[in-house]
Scaffold this motif. Structure first.
Motif, PDB file in Angstrom:
ATOM      1  N   GLN A   1       7.597   1.658   0.063  1.00 15.72           N
ATOM      2  CA  GLN A   1       8.109   1.755   1.429  1.00 15.72           C
ATOM      3  C   GLN A   1       8.491   0.369   1.963  1.00 15.72           C
ATOM      4  N   LYS A   2       9.342  -0.288   1.163  1.00 10.76           N
ATOM      5  CA  LYS A   2       9.847  -1.610   1.502  1.00 10.76           C
ATOM      6  C   LYS A   2      11.369  -1.552   1.679  1.00 10.76           C
TER       7      LYS A   2
ATOM      8  N   CYS B   1      10.892  -6.263   4.105  1.00  9.94           N
ATOM      9  CA  CYS B   1       9.873  -5.920   5.099  1.00  9.94           C
ATOM     10  C   CYS B   1       9.453  -4.478   4.898  1.00  9.94           C
ATOM     11  N   ASN B   2       8.399  -4.082   5.590  1.00  8.66           N
ATOM     12  CA  ASN B   2       7.966  -2.685   5.574  1.00  8.66           C
ATOM     13  C   ASN B   2       8.911  -1.835   6.418  1.00  8.66           C
ATOM     14  N   TYR B   3       8.771  -0.521   6.293  1.00  8.95           N
ATOM     15  CA  TYR B   3       9.640   0.387   7.043  1.00  8.95           C
ATOM     16  C   TYR B   3       9.563   0.152   8.554  1.00  8.95           C
TER      17      TYR B   3
ATOM     18  N   SER C   1       7.153  -4.741   9.679  1.00  8.55           N
ATOM     19  CA  SER C   1       6.043  -5.659   9.439  1.00  8.55           C
ATOM     20  C   SER C   1       6.137  -6.278   8.046  1.00  8.55           C
ATOM     21  N   ASP C   2       5.295  -7.273   7.809  1.00  7.33           N
ATOM     22  CA  ASP C   2       5.255  -7.977   6.522  1.00  7.33           C
ATOM     23  C   ASP C   2       6.645  -8.498   6.149  1.00  7.33           C
TER      24      ASP C   2
END
Length: 603
Positions: A402-403, A417-419, A422-423
Motif C-alpha cells: 500500500q505504497k 508514501c503510504n496511501y 504518511s511515511d
C-alpha cells in the motif's frame, strides 16, 4: 516436517560458511558477500583457497552492484572447526561423492551452533541421502540449496530433506532475495529439483527429434529463441491458454503412438482438472491457474479512466483537468472528477477500490499535489498537499505494501508514501531543485515510474531535453541501501540510454518485460517500446530494446492488459489507442482534438 527451528535474531552479525572453494563455492561466497555478510570458505587445497580469494577480490564489487550493499569480508580457511564457528548458515559445496557428503554433514552438525542452517548445494543427491550421520533433531535444519552458475544465472532452488523445519524456507527465501538471487522452493523431494526436470524433458525430446531426423540443431535453437525467449512463452500459461482438454487430447495421441504411461499426464489432468470442469483460461473455473475473471477467449471489457489536461479545450484552463471514464469501445461515459490542475499520473487499487492521481500544478512552482477518491469519484482526499511537491508526474502503486510511487519532475525526485500520505520518502534525488542550473536541466527530470515488488526494484525515466535523444531509464532497489539516501545511494543503474524522450513506464512482472512510451522525434520517438529483463531485474545481456509501434502524437500514457493481449496508449493530441501485446493492429478508440490525454488506467 519440523517446526521447532526459529530464525536466529543475531544472524546479521554472524558469518556464512561455504565448504568448498571450487567453481561454484567461490561464486556462492560472492553471492553472500554481496548481501553484506562476512563469509568463510573452507577448502583443504591451498591452490583452491588462493583461486577463491582471487575470484572474490576481482568479482565481489560486480555482485554487490546488484544488491546495493557494502560487500562483506572473505576469510579462507583449512580448518573446519574454525570455519563453522558461530555461523548461522553453512553451505556444503564439496565434490559430488556421497560418502564425503555424509561424513561432512555428520561433522558440521557436531561443530556448528544448534540454530545453524545446514544446506547442500548438491544437485546430484537429495539431502535426505546425506543425513545418515545427522541426529534426528539436527535433520530439521538440513535442506538442499542448489545454485546454478552465478552471476549469469541467479536462480537458487530450495528443497526439503523430508524433515526440514517449515520456517526455514521463508527465512532463507527472504535472505536470498537480499542477495539479488531468485529463490524457488520444491514442494517435496524430487531428483533433479525443478529446472533440471524441465531441462531433462526438453533434452530428451530434442535428442529424439535429432535421432528421427525431424530437424537440425540450428533450426531447433532458432525456434526456441523465437518462441520461448523472444515471445516470453511459459509452459503452464500456454497449456491454460490452449485448453487443458486440448492438451489431454494431444498428449493421448503421443501416448498411443509411443506406448507411454498416461498416469502422470492425461490421468492427472482428468482427475484434478477436467472432471471438475477446469479447462484452462477459456472457462470461469480456470485451470492450472485460477481464473479471476472472464475467460481469455472472451476478452474482458474494462472501463477506462484517462486524464485530460484541459489545455487543449476550446477554452483552455490550467484548472480544467478531468478524469474521464470511457467504455471499452471508447465512448465517454462521464467525467469522474473535474477541476484538476494539470492531472498527469493515475493508478487504481481494486482491492481498496481507490483511484489515485497527481496534479502537476504550475510547472516549476511548488504547488503540485496527489489525490485519491473512490472508484465512483466520490470521497476525494488530499494525499500529498499542494506545497509539498513541485511537479508530480506518473504515479504507480505497490498494492501489497500500500505504497504510492511517483516522480516529481522539477523537484528532481522519485518519491514514495503510504496511501494516506504518511511515511513520505525521497527515494532518488537527481539534483538540487533550489539551484536554477539543476532545476532547469532536463537531464535531471524524473517523469515515469513503475515498481516490481517481486523483483525488489523500481524503475524511472529521466527524459532529457525535449526530443533531444538523451533520455534514460534507471533502476534501483525498493529498499534504499542502509545508511544511504536519495542523493547518495549506490544501487542506481542506467539500463537504457540515448532515447529520444522516454515518458511513462509499466512493467509486466510475469514475463519480466519493461514497457514505455516515448514522445521524442521520429523515427524512434512517439513510440511504444519494451526491453526484456533478467532475473535480477536488469536488461538481458546482449538484448537491445524493441520499438513495438510508432507514429503516435506526443505519446504519454501506457497501460498493459496482457492477459487479453492488449496495450492501451494515450497522447497529447487527444487520442486513445489499443494495440496487441506485440504492438500490432493498433486501433484508435477515441480521438478529440479538444483534449490532451496523459495518464490511463483500467477498472
Amino acid at each position: 516436517m519440523s517446526t521447532d527451528w526459529k530464525p536466529p535474531k543475531d544472524y546479521r552479525d554472524r558469518p556464512v560458511a561455504v565448504l568448498g572453494a571450487g567453481v561454484l563455492g567461490r561464486r556462492i561466497a560472492c553471492i553472500w558477500i554481496s548481501a553484506g555478510y562476512n563469509v568463510r570458505v573452507r577448502d583443504p587445497s591451498p591452490q583452491q583457497r588462493s583461486d577463491c580469494s582471487a575470484y572474490v577480490e576481482q568479482n565481489a564489487v560486480l555482485y554487490a552492484s546488484k544488491t546495493g550493499k557494502k560487500p562483506g569480508q572473505l576469510t579462507v580457511l583449512e580448518d573446519l572447526q574454525d570455519t563453522v564457528y558461530n555461523t548461522w548458515l553453512i553451505i556444503e559445496a564439496v565434490p559430488e561423492k556421497i560418502q564425503l557428503k555424509i561424513d561432512t554433514f555428520g561433522e558440521i552438525e557436531r561443530l556448528a551452533p544448534d540454530d545453524c542452517i545446514l544446506a547442500s548445494n548438491s544437485s546430484s543427491y537429495k539431502s535426505s541421502e546425506i543425513i545418515d550421520r545427522v541426529s534426528d533433531q539436527g535433520k530439521g535444519r538440513v535442506l538442499n540449496m542448489h545454485y546454478y552458475m552465478p552471476p549469469e544465472v541467479m536462480v537458487v532452488e530450495l528443497m526439503t530433506c523430508g524433515f526440514t523445519a517449515g520456517p526455514i524456507f521463508a527465512f532463507l527465501a527472504e535472505r536470498l532475495r537480499e542477495a539479488a538471487t531468485i529463490p524457488y522452493i520444491a514442494r517435496k523431494e524430487s531428483t533433479g529439483f525443478i529446472f533440471n526436470r524441465l531441462w531433462a524433458a526438453v533434452k530428451r525430446e530434442v535428442l529424439t527429434m535429432l535421432a528421427d531426423e525431424v530437424s537440425v540443431p540450428q533450426e531447433i535453437d532458432s525456434m526456441w529463441t523465437e518462441m520461448f525467449l523472444n515471445a516470453g512463452i511459459t509452459p503452464c500459461r500456454t497449456m491454460d491458454n490452449v485448453g487443458l482438454d486440448t492438451v489431454a487430447l494431444i498428449e493421448s495421441h503421443y501416448i498411443a503412438e509411443r506406448g507411454l504411461s498416461s498416469t502422470k499426464t492425461v490421468d492427472f489432468l482428468q482427475k484434478n482438472y477436467l472432471d471438475d470442469g477446469k479447462l484452462g483460461a477459456k472457462c470461469a473455473k480456470g485451470g492450472l491457474y485460477a481464473q479471476s475473471g472472464p475467460a481469455i477467449s472472451t476478452p474482458t471489457k474494462p472501463q477506462i479512466l484517462v486524464l485530460d489536461l484541459g489545455l487543449s479545450a476550446k477554452t483552455p484552463s490550467a484548472n480544467g483537468g478531468e478524469i474521464l471514464q470511457l467504455s471499452a469501445d471508447g465512448k465517454v461515459q462521464k467525467a469522474l472528477v473535474t477541476g484538476q490542475s494539470l492531472p498527469d499520473g493515475i493508478a487504481v487499487d481494486h482491492a481498496t477500490r481507490q483511484v489515485f492521481w497527481t496534479a502537476m500544478g504550475v510547472p516549476g512552482k511548488q504547488d503540485g499535489a496527489v489525490y485519491s477518491a473512490s472508484l465512483g469519484g466520490t470521497d476525494i482526499q488530499t494525499v500529498v498537499a499542494p506545497g509539498d511537491v513541485n511537479t508530480p508526474k506518473q504515479l504507480t502503486l505497490d498494492t501489497v505494501a500500500q505504497k504510492i510511487y511517483f516522480c516529481d519532475r522539477e523537484g528532481l525526485r522519485v518519491l514514495r508514501c503510504n496511501y494516506d500520505g504518511s511515511d513520505f520518502e525521497v527515494l532518488v534525488q537527481t539534483g538540487n531543485s533550489q539551484r536554477e542550473e539543476d532545476a532547469q536541466n532536463a537531464l535531471n527530470w524524473c517523469v515515469g515510474v513503475t515498481v516490481a515488488p517481486n523483483l525488489g526494484k523500481f524503475y524511472w525515466t529521466q527524459k532529457g531535453p525535449s526530443k533531444g535523444g538523451r533520455g534514460r531509464i534507471f533502476v534501483a532497489d525498493v529498499n534504499t541501501p542502509q545508511g544511504q539516501s536519495g542523493t547518495t545511494r549506490t544501487d542506481i543503474h542506467c539500463i537504457v540510454d540515448n532515447l529520444p524522450e522516454p515518458i511513462d513506464l509499466e512493467i509486466h512482472e510475469q514475463s519480466r518485460t519493461l514497457y514505455w512510451t516515448d514522445r521524442g522525434e521520429i523515427p524512434f520517438g512517439n513510440s511504444l517500446n519494451r526491453v526484456r529483463l533478467d532475473g535480477s531485474g536488469l536488461p538481458i545481456t546482449g538484448r537491445r530494446h524493441e520499438v513495438l509501434c510508432r507514429h503516435l502524437q506526443e505519446a504519454i500514457g501506457i497501460k498493459l492488459d496482457l492477459d487479453n493481449d492488449h496495450i492501451y496508449l494515450t497522447d497529447l493530441a487527444g487520442n486513445l489507442y489499443r494495440c496487441s501485446g506485440e504492438g500490432k493492429g493498433r486501433v484508435t478508440l477515441y480521438s478529440d482534438e479538444d483534449r490532451a490525454f496523459t495518464g490511463i488506467v483500467l477498472i
